[in-house]
Design a protein around this motif. Structure first.
Motif, mmCIF file in Angstrom:
data_model
loop_
_atom_site.group_PDB
_atom_site.id
_atom_site.type_symbol
_atom_site.label_atom_id
_atom_site.label_comp_id
_atom_site.label_asym_id
_atom_site.label_seq_id
_atom_site.Cartn_x
_atom_site.Cartn_y
_atom_site.Cartn_z
ATOM 1 N N ALA A 60 -5.562 -12.199 0.403
ATOM 2 C CA ALA A 60 -6.490 -11.958 1.510
ATOM 3 C C ALA A 60 -5.943 -12.535 2.815
ATOM 4 C CB ALA A 60 -7.851 -12.567 1.190
ATOM 5 N N ASN A 61 -5.141 -13.565 2.705
ATOM 6 C CA ASN A 61 -4.566 -14.204 3.886
ATOM 7 C C ASN A 61 -3.381 -13.423 4.445
ATOM 8 O OD1 ASN A 61 -4.688 -16.419 5.700
ATOM 9 N ND2 ASN A 61 -2.955 -17.394 4.681
ATOM 10 N N ARG B 211 4.645 1.755 3.582
ATOM 11 C CA ARG B 211 3.312 1.320 3.986
ATOM 12 C C ARG B 211 3.262 -0.215 4.031
ATOM 13 N NH1 ARG B 211 -0.367 5.707 3.609
ATOM 14 N NH2 ARG B 211 0.865 7.462 4.396
ATOM 15 N N PRO B 212 2.631 -0.790 5.040
ATOM 16 C CA PRO B 212 2.725 -2.234 5.258
ATOM 17 C C PRO B 212 1.753 -3.092 4.462
ATOM 18 C CG PRO B 212 1.526 -1.227 7.063
ATOM 19 C CD PRO B 212 2.004 -0.093 6.188
ATOM 20 N N ASN B 213 0.717 -2.484 3.856
ATOM 21 C CA ASN B 213 -0.370 -3.311 3.340
ATOM 22 C C ASN B 213 -0.701 -2.987 1.878
ATOM 23 O OD1 ASN B 213 -2.279 -5.387 3.743
ATOM 24 N ND2 ASN B 213 -3.908 -3.889 4.076
ATOM 25 N N VAL B 214 0.314 -2.783 1.060
ATOM 26 C CA VAL B 214 0.117 -2.460 -0.347
ATOM 27 C C VAL B 214 0.131 -3.743 -1.178
ATOM 28 C CG1 VAL B 214 1.008 -1.172 -2.321
ATOM 29 C CG2 VAL B 214 1.258 -0.242 0.002
ATOM 30 N N ARG C 61 0.405 -7.062 3.382
ATOM 31 C CA ARG C 61 0.552 -7.462 1.985
ATOM 32 C C ARG C 61 1.856 -6.944 1.368
ATOM 33 N NH1 ARG C 61 -5.239 -5.921 -0.513
ATOM 34 N NH2 ARG C 61 -4.584 -3.924 0.381
ATOM 35 N N THR C 62 2.342 -5.797 1.831
ATOM 36 C CA THR C 62 3.647 -5.314 1.370
ATOM 37 C C THR C 62 4.738 -6.324 1.668
ATOM 38 O OG1 THR C 62 3.104 -2.963 1.621
ATOM 39 C CG2 THR C 62 5.434 -3.554 1.753
#
Length: 231
Positions: free
Chosen positions: A196-197, A161-164, A202-203
């Motif tokens: 947040a940026n 998952r790309p956004n952990v 986020r991963t």
């Protein structure tokens, strides 16, 4: 390498570059001055997935609250006793032989509970690829010994998952501290503000921060316990 089937039905490509990786690197370097400096240091290196859900989760339990050396020793013994590491094989092995591998009574119970969840299909591995992150986490933490952190590592290393953003991970917090705050202590609020940026990658940012702490390891401080490997 082609995708490999896991013990539960879902399949995830092993060692292939995640489809989003190049786009994520480009966007992170454009938005974030630290990422612009950090990412090029690691060339073509990337997150490497581990395709078997049951093995990934079992390894995470073995690695909890022990040194990597102790976890590796116990994992090696477990694999010697149970070369085909499936839920059914673990249940057949039983508590006594699991304990003989160097596992505590509690970890033995956790691994047997994990095996029982998989064998009885109380986890829906064939649906995880379609479920959002929080839904997968909610299902995983129902298993004894699986914390939110473990579930988040699973999202990263098994489901890619790309956004952990694993805020309970010491490596992530340390990476933010060293790279963004000159080594000063970092709160969860500070971490969220920095991260947040990075949305929706986020991963990827987390992976590079792990790398910054341990350049010889693909995922620094976190993945050894989560996946049993530094790949």
């Amino acid at each position: 390498m082609a995708a490999e089937k896991d013990n539960g039905g879902a399949s995830v490509p092993e060692f292939e570059v995640p489809a989003y990786w190049a786009e994520a690197k480009e966007e992170l370097m454009r938005r974030d001055r630290i990422m612009k400096r950090l990412i090029p240091q690691f060339g073509d290196m990337h997150l490497k997935g581990h395709p078997d859900p049951f093995t990934t989760l079992a390894r995470s339990i073995v690695g909890q609250q022990v040194t990597p050396k102790a976890a590796d020793a116990a994992w090696t013994k477990l694999n010697a006793c149970c070369p085909k590491l499936t839920p059914g094989a673990i249940i057949k092995l039983g508590a006594e032989q699991l304990s003989a591998c160097g596992l505590s009574k509690r970890k033995t119970e956790y691994i047997l509970d994990l095996a029982d969840h998989f064998k009885a299909k109380r986890v829906h591995t064939n649906l995880w690829s379609e479920m959002d992150d929080e839904a997968v986490i909610a299902e995983l933490v129902q298993i004894r010994g699986i914390t939110r952190w473990t579930a988040e590592m699973f999202l990263i290393f098994n489901l890619l998952r790309p956004n952990v953003l694993p805020l309970d991970d010491a490596g992530l917090i340390q990476g933010i501290s060293q790279n963004y705050f000159s080594g000063e202590p970092v709160s969860r609020s500070d971490a969220r503000e920095v991260a947040a940026n990075w949305e929706p990658w986020r991963t990827v940012a987390t992976w590079y921060l792990w790398r910054s702490l341990d350049p010889g390891s693909a995922s620094g401080l976190a993945s050894a316990a989560a996946s049993g490997t530094v790949e």
